[in-house]
Scaffold this motif. Structure first.
Motif: not given
Length: 272
Positions: A8-9, A67, A71-72, A74-76, A78, A81-82
Motif C-alpha cells: 500500500f502507499k 513512477c 511497480t505497474e 502497485m497502487s503506490w 506511480c 498516486a495519492n
C-alpha cells in the motif's frame, strides 16, 4: 533484519509527518528537535536542504515526479498516486482493536518507469535516516537515527524476493552509504532500507510521527566518467506501525501496517 514489504502507499525518501491535527506526510532532510509551531523541523540545521513547512506539505499533497520501474501493479508505485495522506490518526490501532506500540522508518530507491537507466557510473548515497515522535508536550523527540540497512528486492516485491545489495560505506564522503540500483546485476531490483530496530510508541503521549533522510547521486568510480545527469533514480520514504518492539510479521497483517508516506522524488546531484 529482513522487512516484509507492505503493498500500500507509504513514504518517500524525503519524510513522513503526522501532526497534532493528524496530518501524515513525507520528505527527506536532516532536522533538529523543535517546538511545534517552528517554521521548520530543522530550524537549527545548517544543511542546505530544509524540511520547511511548505516542503513537507508539498511532499504529501503534490503528485510525485515519476513512477517506480516495475511497480505497474502497485497502487503506490506511480506519480499520480495519492502521495500518502490517508486521514489516519496517531496513536492508532490495528483492525483487531490493538494499539500500535512501535514504529520504524523505511525508504526505497528505484529507477524511473518507462526509461532505461543510462548511467553506469552512478550510485545513490543515503544518510541521516531519522525518526521523530511528537508528544503532547509539543516537542519532537528523535527516536531513531544513524544505523540503517536493507536489501535489493524485486521491484514489485513478488514473494518478498531479495538479495544482498551492492552497498559501499561513505563515512569518508560526508556519511551514510551508497548503493547501485536497477542496473547490471541489479536490473529489476530496487533498494529497500529500514532503520535498525523499532521505536517505542507511548499511546498515551505520542500524537505525531516524522521520518526523514537525505540522498544524492555520486560517482561509483571517482576517476571515471560523470554520467549522473543521465540517471533516472527516484525514491520515497515512509514508516510502518508494529504491535510492539519484538513481534514478527504475521500473515493476517495484524502485526504491522503503514503509517503513511510521501511522493516519489528524483534523486539529484545535491543533497535533498
Amino acid at each position: 533484519m529482513k522487512k516484509k514489504k507492505l503493498f500500500f502507499k507509504a513514504g518517500l525518501m524525503f519524510a513522513v509527518l503526522v501532526t497534532l491535527v493528524m496530518l501524515i506526510i513525507s520528505a527527506c532532510t536532516k532536522q533538529e528537535d523543535a517546538k511545534l509551531g517552528d517554521t521548520a523541523l530543522n530550524s537549527k540545521s545548517k544543511l542546505k536542504a530544509a524540511n520547511t513547512a511548505q516542503v513537507i506539505i508539498d511532499d504529501v499533497t503534490l503528485a510525485g515526479d515519476a513512477c517506480g520501474h516495475g511497480t505497474e501493479a502497485m497502487s503506490w508505485g506511480c506519480a499520480s498516486a495519492n502521495p500518502g495522506y490517508t486521514g489516519a490518526t496517531v496513536p492508532a490501532k490495528n483492525y483487531k482493536g490493538e494499539w500500535w506500540q512501535a514504529m520504524t522508518n523505511w525508504g526505497q530507491v528505484y529507477i524511473k518507469r518507462g526509461a532505461s537507466q543510462a548511467s553506469t557510473n552512478t550510485r545513490v548515497q543515503i544518510r541521516n535516516v531519522e525518526s521523530k515522535l511528537l508528544k503532547n508536550d509539543g516537542i519532537w523527540y528523535t527516536v531513531q537515527s544513524g544505523a540503517f540497512g536493507g536489501s535489493a528486492y524485486v521491484e514489485d516485491f513478488a514473494n518478498n524476493t531479495n538479495k544482498g545489495a551492492d552497498v559501499r560505506d561513505e563515512s569518508s564522503n560526508e556519511g551514510g552509504l551508497s548503493v547501485v540500483v536497477g542496473e547490471g546485476a541489479y536490473a529489476g531490483y530496487n533498494y529497500h532500507y529500514y532503520t535498525s530496530g523499532r521505536a517505542f510508541v507511548d499511546v498515551n503521549t505520542v500524537v505525531g510521527v516524522f521520518t526523514t533522510c537525505e540522498m544524492r547521486l555520486i560517482k561509483s568510480n571517482t576517476g571515471g566518467a560523470d554520467d549522473r545527469d543521465q540517471s533516472k533514480y527516484i525514491a520515497e520514504e515512509g514508516a510502518d506501525w508494529w504491535l510492539n518492539l519484538t513481534v514478527g510479521w504475521l500473515p493476517d497483517w495484524s502485526a504491522n501496517s503503514g503509517i503513511g508516506g510521501g511522493r516519489w522524488k528524483y534523486v539529484t546531484n545535491e543533497w535533498t
